[in-house]
Design a protein around this motif. Structure first.
Motif, PDB file in Angstrom:
ATOM      1  N   SER A   3       0.847  -1.179   0.000  1.00 25.83           N
ATOM      2  CA  SER A   3       0.000   0.000   0.000  1.00 25.83           C
ATOM      3  C   SER A   3       0.886   1.235   0.000  1.00 25.83           C
ATOM      4  CB  SER A   3      -0.882   0.002   1.253  1.00 25.83           C
ATOM      5  OG  SER A   3      -1.439   1.272   1.473  1.00 25.83           O
ATOM      6  N   PRO A   4       0.528   2.264  -0.773  1.00 21.21           N
ATOM      7  CA  PRO A   4       1.311   3.497  -0.713  1.00 21.21           C
ATOM      8  C   PRO A   4       1.225   4.142   0.667  1.00 21.21           C
ATOM      9  CG  PRO A   4      -0.437   3.670  -2.370  1.00 21.21           C
ATOM     10  CD  PRO A   4      -0.536   2.318  -1.763  1.00 21.21           C
ATOM     11  N   THR A   5       0.148   3.892   1.398  1.00 21.36           N
ATOM     12  CA  THR A   5      -0.054   4.477   2.720  1.00 21.36           C
ATOM     13  C   THR A   5       0.572   3.637   3.828  1.00 21.36           C
ATOM     14  OG1 THR A   5      -2.164   5.349   1.933  1.00 21.36           O
ATOM     15  CG2 THR A   5      -1.823   5.336   4.322  1.00 21.36           C
ATOM     16  N   TYR A   6       0.407   2.324   3.764  1.00 21.36           N
ATOM     17  CA  TYR A   6       0.799   1.436   4.867  1.00 21.36           C
ATOM     18  C   TYR A   6       2.038   0.593   4.576  1.00 21.36           C
ATOM     19  CZ  TYR A   6      -3.855   2.731   6.368  1.00 21.36           C
ATOM     20  OH  TYR A   6      -4.964   3.454   6.729  1.00 21.36           O
ATOM     21  N   GLY A   7       2.590   0.685   3.379  1.00 23.67           N
ATOM     22  CA  GLY A   7       3.758  -0.108   3.021  1.00 23.67           C
ATOM     23  C   GLY A   7       3.387  -1.564   2.799  1.00 23.67           C
ATOM     24  N   LYS A   8       4.359  -2.447   3.021  1.00 22.73           N
ATOM     25  CA  LYS A   8       4.127  -3.876   2.822  1.00 22.73           C
ATOM     26  C   LYS A   8       3.426  -4.434   4.061  1.00 22.73           C
ATOM     27  CE  LYS A   8       6.285  -8.053   1.207  1.00 22.73           C
ATOM     28  NZ  LYS A   8       7.464  -8.701   0.673  1.00 22.73           N
ATOM     29  N   LYS A  13      -3.115  -8.349   8.102  1.00 23.59           N
ATOM     30  CA  LYS A  13      -2.995  -6.946   8.502  1.00 23.59           C
ATOM     31  C   LYS A  13      -3.836  -6.059   7.595  1.00 23.59           C
ATOM     32  CE  LYS A  13      -1.314  -3.388  10.721  1.00 23.59           C
ATOM     33  NZ  LYS A  13      -1.816  -3.040  12.048  1.00 23.59           N
ATOM     34  N   MET A  14      -3.872  -6.373   6.300  1.00 20.45           N
ATOM     35  CA  MET A  14      -4.693  -5.604   5.375  1.00 20.45           C
ATOM     36  C   MET A  14      -6.169  -5.674   5.782  1.00 20.45           C
ATOM     37  SD  MET A  14      -5.471  -6.241   1.347  1.00 20.45           S
ATOM     38  CE  MET A  14      -6.449  -7.689   1.772  1.00 20.45           C
TER      39      MET A  14
END
Length: 153
Positions: A3-8, A13-14
């Motif tokens: 995610s560009p916001t949350y990283g890998k 977790k997603m």
């Protein structure tokens, strides 16, 4: 997933992030969309996207990248993209249902009424609907034709 916001992040977790995002504004309207696009190099790069849109207030998205043996036949590529979207939509639907989130999932396909893929629209849309999901094509299929497309380059 990335995610560009949350990283890998892991798949689990997603799911937590999506649940928190929805719970921050439970009275809002949400659209959950899954779309896949691919691009050929010496291999076929497949990008699958999960987008959660809070109508009127933005959204979040996650994506995953997979590589496959190069597929030059456009119909085969489209069927691979659709299959990947349906598989992830089925998994996501079950996961969200366990969390008490029953919003429905919309699958976005990178086909439109213009171009080489237009003859496949009835078959692809029928397949998706037979699997229990709604479907969007171009120009409304932003998860596939905009977000996933950006990450295939």
């Amino acid at each position: 997933m990335r995610s560009p916001t949350y990283g890998k992040v892991s798949y689990e977790k997603m799911i937590e992030i999506i649940k928190e995002f929805i719970n921050k504004s439970p009275d809002s309207t949400y659209h959950i969309s899954i779309g896949t696009d691919s691009q050929n190099f010496s291999y076929t790069k497949l990008v699958i996207v999960i987008a959660v849109h809070r109508v009127g207030s933005g959204g979040i998205f996650f994506y995953d990248i997979k590589n496959a043996k190069k597929i030059t036949n456009i119909s085969q590529k489209l069927f691979l993209e659709t299959s990947a979207s349906i598989d992830l939509a089925t998994k996501l639907s079950k996961s969200l249902h366990k969390e008490g989130i029953n919003l429905g999932i919309n699958i976005h396909v990178d086909v439109g009424k213009n171009g080489k893929t237009k003859k496949l629209i009835p078959e692809i849309v029928g397949w998706i609907k037979a699997c229990g999901f709604s479907c969007e094509t171009k120009p409304d299929s932003y998860a596939a034709s905009c977000i996933a497309d950006r990450y295939t380059k």
